[in-house]
Design a protein around this motif. Structure first.
Motif, short mmCIF file in Angstrom:
data_model
loop_
_atom_site.label_atom_id
_atom_site.label_comp_id
_atom_site.label_asym_id
_atom_site.label_seq_id
_atom_site.Cartn_x
_atom_site.Cartn_y
_atom_site.Cartn_z
N GLY A 267 0.75 -1.22 0.13
CA GLY A 267 0.13 -0.04 -0.06
C GLY A 267 0.83 1.15 0.24
O GLY A 267 0.11 2.38 0.10
N THR A 268 2.02 1.29 -0.15
CA THR A 268 2.93 2.52 -0.12
C THR A 268 2.75 2.96 -1.42
O THR A 268 2.86 2.36 -2.45
N HIS A 269 3.15 4.46 -1.58
CA HIS A 269 3.21 5.11 -2.78
C HIS A 269 4.48 5.95 -2.52
O HIS A 269 4.89 6.70 -1.83
N GLU B 123 4.56 -0.28 5.47
CA GLU B 123 3.19 -0.28 4.83
C GLU B 123 2.44 1.07 4.66
O GLU B 123 2.94 1.94 5.72
N ASN B 124 1.62 1.25 3.64
CA ASN B 124 0.77 2.38 3.54
C ASN B 124 1.69 3.96 4.03
O ASN B 124 0.87 4.77 4.61
N SER B 125 2.74 4.01 3.59
CA SER B 125 3.35 5.21 3.42
C SER B 125 3.30 5.93 1.96
O SER B 125 3.10 5.37 1.01
N HIS B 126 3.44 7.23 2.16
CA HIS B 126 3.43 8.06 1.05
C HIS B 126 4.64 9.11 1.02
O HIS B 126 4.80 9.54 1.94
N GLY C 52 8.93 3.97 8.56
CA GLY C 52 8.09 3.16 9.21
C GLY C 52 6.68 3.01 8.45
O GLY C 52 6.33 3.24 7.21
N ASN C 53 5.51 2.47 9.24
CA ASN C 53 4.16 2.40 8.54
C ASN C 53 3.51 3.65 8.53
O ASN C 53 3.57 4.75 9.56
N SER C 54 2.77 3.98 7.76
CA SER C 54 1.63 5.20 7.69
C SER C 54 2.25 6.45 7.76
O SER C 54 1.94 7.49 8.24
N VAL C 55 3.54 6.57 7.07
CA VAL C 55 4.42 7.86 7.05
C VAL C 55 4.04 8.67 5.96
O VAL C 55 3.94 8.17 4.57
N LYS C 56 3.71 9.73 5.99
CA LYS C 56 3.72 10.84 4.96
C LYS C 56 4.71 11.53 4.99
O LYS C 56 4.93 12.63 5.87
#
Length: 330
Positions: free
Chosen positions: A279-281, A294-297, A309-313
């Protein structure tokens, strides 16, 4: 794997160290996969010794790791860091028959099958500075004649890497319990090396095993290096490293890289030696030798030797400059 991983903070503030990713999968999963591979036979049970604070989600993930390898998973707790012997004894109910013991902050590359006819095997690696490790001393026949925990004067340069085989788990349990019953400590803790020394003195014949490469996951830099080497191992095995749902747009991927499901990479150069979590972009960036969870931008970045790490913008501002002739910018 009950340690709190303080040297890996801030990542271990939210994720237990053995669940941090190496080549897109938790460290402990990579470790048990490799152990199952060298065993060459069905592994009936995988027991995890953890700290109670790891929580229900972590326990569920560990049981799924065991299940994915066709084994039964079991969870045990070590509430206090009382040493390696104490940690293993916490899983005393699982110490039966053939047993492999491994500490979950080490990975290895190996090309052999476990010889279960031997009393015990201690895997070692020659290192330059053995003072922070347990070591073994050998006789002229290559048999282990002494175990020493973290020697401050030179005894041997063969460091124990944290993987052991025991033909009789119940016999190991007996000697671990003996240390606790008699309060036998070394450097303030109950040490596995003391139990091994006692077993040797009673006639257990320990052999040494060698791995092709030994990898540590003790801090950020060595973990990023371990990720690099493990990606190379997977590439040699021709293991799949890119999910079908990953989207690569106007970008260059320099292999080896692990790219998980639903990753989107656009206008970027990624690799070599990059792991990108689900889920990372990544956009308008250059990324090499990194672990991204995961899930970082990530946008407008130039990253090297990094862990994200996870969910980093993280969106950096592109430069808008006017640079005259003959300037040097570094």
């Amino acid at each position: 794997m009950a340690g709190l991983g303080k040297r890996m903070r801030p990542h271990t503030l939210t994720t237990p160290k053995p669940l941090l990713p190496i080549a897109g999968r938790p460290i402990v999963m990579r470790l048990v996969e490799d152990i199952v591979r060298i065993c060459g036979q069905k592994v009936e049970e995988i027991a995890f010794v953890i700290h109670p604070s790891f929580g229900e989600k972590t326990e569920k993930n560990l049981l799924q790791v065991a299940e994915s390898l066709g084994s039964k998973g079991k969870i045990y707790y070590q509430e206090e860091p009382l040493g390696t012997a104490h940690a293993i004894l916490c899983a005393g109910d699982s110490l039966q028959g053939n047993v492999v013991v491994a500490f979950a902050d080490t990975l290895f590359k190996a090309d052999f099958q476990l010889d279960t006819t031997k009393d015990g095997i201690i895997w070692v690696q020659k290192i330059d500075d053995p003072r922070q490790f347990g070591v073994v001393k050998l006789n002229e026949q290559g048999e282990i004649i002494e175990f020493v925990e973290k020697p401050q004067t030179f005894v041997s340069d063969l460091a124990i890497i944290g993987i052991y085989y025991f033909k009789d788990g119940a016999y190991l349990k007996k000697h671990l319990q003996y240390l606790l019953d008699n309060n036998i400590k070394d450097k303030g803790e109950y040490q596995l090396t003391n139990a091994l020394e006692n077993m040797k003195n009673e006639g257990t014949k320990f052999s040494t095993g060698q791995v092709l490469e030994w990898l540590d996951c003790g801090n950020k830099d060595v973990t990023v290096y371990t990720n690099q080497r493990y990606l190379s191992f997977l590439e040699e095995r021709k293991a799949p490293l890119r999910a079908k749902s990953a989207q690569i747009e106007n970008s260059v991927i320099i292999e080896p890289c692990f790219i998980d499901a639903d990753v989107k990479i656009s206008n970027s150069v990624v690799g070599p030696y990059v792991s990108v979590g689900r889920g990372t972009h990544i956009q308008n960036s250059v990324v090499r030798n990194c672990i991204i969870q995961e899930n970082s931008h990530l946008e407008n970045l130039n990253l090297h030797n990094s862990m994200i790490g996870n969910s980093v913008k993280w969106v950096a501002q592109p430069l808008n400059v006017s640079v005259g002739d003959f300037n040097q910018i570094s």
